[in-house]
Design a protein around this motif. Structure first.
Motif, short mmCIF file in Angstrom:
data_model
loop_
_atom_site.label_atom_id
_atom_site.label_comp_id
_atom_site.label_asym_id
_atom_site.label_seq_id
_atom_site.Cartn_x
_atom_site.Cartn_y
_atom_site.Cartn_z
N THR A 1 -5.35 -3.45 -2.38
CA THR A 1 -5.08 -2.34 -1.74
C THR A 1 -5.98 -1.22 -1.76
OG1 THR A 1 -3.88 -1.58 -3.79
CG2 THR A 1 -2.69 -3.03 -2.23
N MET B 1 6.58 2.84 4.58
CA MET B 1 7.25 1.94 3.91
C MET B 1 8.75 1.56 4.81
SD MET B 1 9.17 1.90 0.08
CE MET B 1 10.43 3.11 0.50
N THR C 1 -6.16 2.46 0.28
CA THR C 1 -5.37 3.67 -0.41
C THR C 1 -6.57 4.57 -0.99
OG1 THR C 1 -5.28 2.51 -2.67
CG2 THR C 1 -3.20 2.54 -1.03
N SER D 1 4.33 8.03 2.75
CA SER D 1 4.44 6.81 2.22
C SER D 1 5.82 6.23 2.48
CB SER D 1 4.36 6.97 0.76
OG SER D 1 5.15 7.96 -0.05
N LEU E 1 1.98 13.22 0.98
CA LEU E 1 1.95 11.70 0.82
C LEU E 1 3.20 11.24 0.72
CD1 LEU E 1 -0.96 11.47 -2.07
CD2 LEU E 1 -0.94 10.27 0.24
N CYS F 1 0.89 -1.15 0.10
CA CYS F 1 -0.01 0.21 -0.03
C CYS F 1 0.78 1.37 -0.03
CB CYS F 1 -1.16 0.11 1.12
SG CYS F 1 -2.14 -1.25 0.96
N SER F 2 2.09 1.21 0.86
CA SER F 2 2.70 2.45 0.63
C SER F 2 3.69 2.60 -0.65
CB SER F 2 3.79 2.17 1.96
OG SER F 2 4.66 1.15 1.56
N LEU G 1 1.14 4.39 -2.61
CA LEU G 1 0.69 5.76 -2.21
C LEU G 1 2.02 6.70 -2.58
CD1 LEU G 1 -0.42 5.51 1.38
CD2 LEU G 1 -1.76 6.45 -0.64
N MET G 2 3.32 6.02 -2.62
CA MET G 2 4.53 6.66 -3.00
C MET G 2 4.21 7.04 -4.53
SD MET G 2 8.38 5.73 -2.92
CE MET G 2 8.49 4.27 -3.79
#
Length: 622
Positions: A224, A342, A228, A338, A334, A69-70, A73-74
Motif C-alpha cells: 500500500t 472506504m 498512501t 478515507s 484525510l 489503502c483507505s 489513510l483513516m
C-alpha cells in the motif's frame, strides 16, 4: 407483512418455531433462477461469461486494494488528528498506576491512532525505558485489544442500506468487541490479584539469553505504501516523544516536515552520577547496579547525536507536505477522503461479490468455508480457522485490516457467524506475534522488558481462547451477544452509531475523567454500575432458562417503564435523524426465506410468491 421477529423476542408457540427456521444468521442456499449450467451455454456465452467474470474479479481485487489503502489513510488521519493528545496521555505516569485507568487509556489511545500496533509499540517502548513497569503495562495491552476492534465496527456501518446485510455484518464485527470485553472481565481481576501474566512471562524468560533480531518486513505496507505515501507521511516520532515526556519543539507536527535529515552533535548540561568508591560514571542502563552503594552527581556537558533536517518535504514527496494547514485541518480532510473512499470501495466490492457468488459457485464457496470436517474430526475445524486467522493476520501484520476485510463477507452471507469467531480469535493471536518480533528488534538493554510485555499480550489472548472457545456453551456466549446486537441494529439502525460512540468514546472518556478527578469517584461509579448490571444479567438468564419458576411479574421486563426496557421511545428521535423508514422493501433473500417458511409445499423454482409478499402492508404480522 411485518419484519421477521427474532427467535429471542419472547414470541411463543408455533410462530417462534417458524422464526427459528428463518434464522437470519443461517447461511441459505438460495436458488438462482437465472443460473445456467456451463455445458448448456453456447461458445459465445462461455466467452462472454469468462470475460465478465475476469473483469469483475479484477475490479473486486482493485476495490479490495483501495479499501485497504483507505483503512491505512483513516489510521493516518486519526494519528494526525489526535496523535499528540494520545502521546500526552502517558505523561501522567501516576495515573497509569491505576489498572482501570490503564485499561481505559489503552482503549482510547488505540481508538485515537486506529492501530493496536502503534499503541502497543508505545507501551513496549515505555516499558523498555522504565517509564512504566510490566505490571502497569498489562492493563494497557488489554485496553489495546479492545480498542483495535473499533475499525471493523466502523466498516460494518457501510452496509446499513440493506437491513439483513447490516444485521449480519454488525454482528460479525461486534463478536470481536464482545470476546475481547469478556476476556478483560475475567483476566483483569485475575491479573490484579495473582499477577498471572507477569509471573508466567517472567518465568519463561528467566535464564534465557535472547539476542536482538531484526524486525520482519511489513508486507501490507510494501503493497500500500506506493499509493498512501504519496498522500500523507505521518511523523510517529512525535507520539513516542510525547509519551516519553521528551522535549518537543513548539511547531512540531504530526505531518512529516523534513524529508531528508543528517546526523548532528549537540551538547547539553545534564546531571551525571558517579560511584563514590570507584569514581566510575553510572550509565543510564546501569541504574539497577546502584543498590546501597554511595553515589554523587556532577553537572556536565553531555554529547548527544541527533538528526537535523536538511530538506523540507514538498508536494513531489506527498500531497499534504508543508501545505500550511494545521494538523487538525489535514486530519479532518484525510478522514473525510478515507471514509468516502472506504464506503465506495466496500459498496462496489460487496455488490460485485454478490453478483459473482451465485448458483453452484456460491454453494461451493460457502461449503468450503463453513463446513466442518467429517465425524469425528469436526471439532478440529474451528481450531484450523484460528490458525488461518493467525496466519493471514501475521501475513498482513494488521488485525484491523484482516477483520475489516472479512466483516463484509459475513454481511453478504459468505462466512457464517460461527466461523467468524475462530477467525477473529486467530487474528488476535496473529497481531501479537508481530509485536513479539518487533520486541525482538529492540536494543540489548531494552530487550527483556519489551519481550516480557509482548509475551503478556500473547498469553492474554491464548488464555482468553482457552477460556471461551473449547467448551461449546462458553463459545456460544459471544455468538449470542453478537446476534442480540445484530438484531437490535436491524430493527433500530441508529443503535449501531450510538453503540460505537458510547462503547469506544463516551464511556472510556467518562471513566478516564473520573479517575483523573478522584480515584474514589471512579470506584464509586464502577460499584454503582456493577450493582445495576449484575441483577439485570442474573434476571435475564433466569427469564430465558426458567421463566415459570419466577413470579409472573418478573418473567418479562414489562414492569419497568417503557424507556427502561425498550428502544422504541428513542426510535422516534433517532429515526427522524436517520430518515430510516422500516420495510420500504424487502431484500430478495428475506423474501425467499419468507416464501420458504410459509409455503413449504411449493418446492418448484417457478413458484416464488414475490409479487404478493414484497409489498404487503407493513402493519400486517406473521
Amino acid at each position: 407483512m411485518g419484519d421477521i421477529v427474532p427467535a429471542d423476542t419472547g414470541v411463543e408457540g408455533g410462530q417462534q418455531k417458524s422464526e427459528k427456521e428463518l434464522d437470519p444468521y443461517e447461511l441459505t442456499e438460495d436458488y438462482d433462477y437465472e443460473y445456467q449450467r456451463w455445458n448448456d451455454k453456447t461458445m459465445k456465452e462461455k466467452i462472454q461469461a469468462v470475460i465478465i467474470g475476469t473483469t469483475k474479479l479484477i475490479v473486486v481485487l482493485g476495490c479490495l486494494y483501495l479499501f485497504i489503502c483507505s483503512l491505512g489513510l483513516m489510521g493516518s488521519a486519526f494519528q494526525v488528528l489526535a496523535g499528540k493528545t494520545a502521546g500526552d496521555i502517558f505523561t501522567k505516569n501516576e495515573i497509569l498506576s491505576n489498572p482501570i485507568t490503564g485499561l481505559i487509556i489503552g482503549i482510547l489511545v488505540t481508538v485515537l491512532v486506529q492501530s493496536s500496533s502503534t499503541s502497543t509499540s508505545i507501551f513496549i517502548t515505555m516499558t523498555s525505558v522504565d517509564l512504566i513497569s510490566v505490571r502497569s503495562g498489562v492493563p494497557l495491552i488489554m485496553g489495546a485489544n479492545i480498542g483495535t476492534s473499533v475499525t471493523n465496527t466502523i466498516v460494518s456501518l457501510t452496509q446499513s442500506a440493506d437491513r439483513e446485510e447490516f444485521r449480519r455484518s454488525f454482528a460479525g464485527a461486534t463478536i470481536h468487541d464482545i470476546f475481547n470485553l469478556l476476556c478483560v472481565l475475567v483476566l483483569l481481576p485475575i491479573e490484579l490479584i495473582f499477577h498471572y501474566l507477569e509471573k508466567l512471562t517472567g518465568a519463561i524468560l528467566y535464564g534465557f539469553t535472547i539476542e536482538t533480531g531484526q524486525k520482519p518486513p511489513d508486507l501490507l505496507k510494501v503493497l500500500t505504501k506506493p499509493l498512501t505515501s504519496k498522500i500523507i507521511s505521518v511523523n510517529k516520532t512525535v507520539i513516542t516523544y510525547a509519551a516519553l515526556d521528551q522535549y518537543l519543539e513548539p511547531d512540531s507536527s504530526m505531518v512529516k516536515i523534513w524529508c531528508e535529515r543528517d546526523d548532528a552533535i549537540i551538547y547539553r548540561n545534564e546531571s551525571v552520577k558517579y560511584f563514590n568508591d570507584t569514581g566510575m560514571r553510572i550509565m543510564d542502563n546501569e541504574t539497577d547496579l546502584i543498590g546501597n552503594r554511595s553515589v554523587y552527581s556532577l553537572t556536565e556537558e553531555v554529547e548527544h547525536k541527533i538528526k537535523v533536517g536538511t530538506r523540507l518535504c514538498d508536494m513531489d514527496d506527498f500531497l499534504f507536505a508543508n501545505t500550511g494547514i494545521t494538523d487538525a485541518g489535514v486530519g479532518a480532510i484525510l478522514l473525510i477522503i478515507s471514509l468516502v473512499a472506504m464506503c465506495i470501495c466496500l459498496t462496489g466490492m460487496v455488490k460485485l461479490l454478490s453478483s459473482m457468488l451465485k448458483g453452484n459457485i456460491a454453494r461451493i464457496i460457502k461449503k468450503v468455508i463453513n463446513t466442518n470436517f467429517p465425524y469425528p474430526f469436526g471439532w478440529l475445524t474451528g481450531y484450523l480457522a484460528i490458525l488461518v486467522g493467525a496466519g493471514l493476520t501475521f501475513l498482513v501484520q494488521s488485525s484491523s485490516v484482516f477483520t475489516s476485510t472479512i466483516t463484509p463477507l459475513v454481511g453478504i452471507g459468505v462466512i457464517s457467524l460461527k466461523r467468524m469467531l475462530p477467525l477473529t480469535l486467530g487474528s488476535n493471536i496473529g497481531t501479537t506475534t508481530t509485536g513479539l518480533l518487533a520486541a525482538l528488534a529492540s536494543s540489548g538493554n531494552k530487550l527483556h522488558h519489551a519481550l516480557q510485555l509482548s509475551l503478556c499480550h500473547f498469553f492474554f489472548n491464548i488464555t482468553g481462547i482457552l477460556i471461551w472457545y473449547p467448551i461449546p456453551h462458553m463459545r456460544n456466549i459471544p455468538i449470542k451477544g453478537a446476534k442480540a446486537l445484530g438484531n437490535k441494529t436491524a430493527k433500530h439502525r441508529w443503535f449501531a452509531v450510538v453503540y460505537l460512540i458510547f462503547v469506544f468514546f463516551l464511556i472510556p472518556t467518562l471513566v478516564l475523567g473520573l479517575s483523573i478527578a478522584d480515584e474514589w469517584a471512579l470506584w464509586g461509579f464502577l460499584i454503582a454500575v456493577a450493582l445495576v448490571l449484575i441483577p439485570v444479567i442474573i434476571l435475564s438468564i433466569l427469564q430465558s432458562k426458567i421463566p415459570k419458576r419466577l413470579p409472573e411479574k418478573l418473567r418479562t421486563w414489562e414492569f419497568l417503564p417503557l424507556w427502561m426496557h425498550s428502544l422504541k421511545p428513542y426510535s422516534s428521535l433517532f429515526g427522524n435523524c436517520c430518515s430510516c423508514r422500516k420495510n420500504k422493501r424487502r431484500t430478495s433473500n428475506q423474501i425467499k426465506k419468507e416464501v420458504n417458511g410459509l409455503n413449504h409445499e411449493h418446492d418448484s423454482p417457478e413458484f416464488t410468491g414475490m409479487d404478493n409478499i414484497a409489498y404487503e402492508n407493513e402493519n400486517t404480522s406473521l
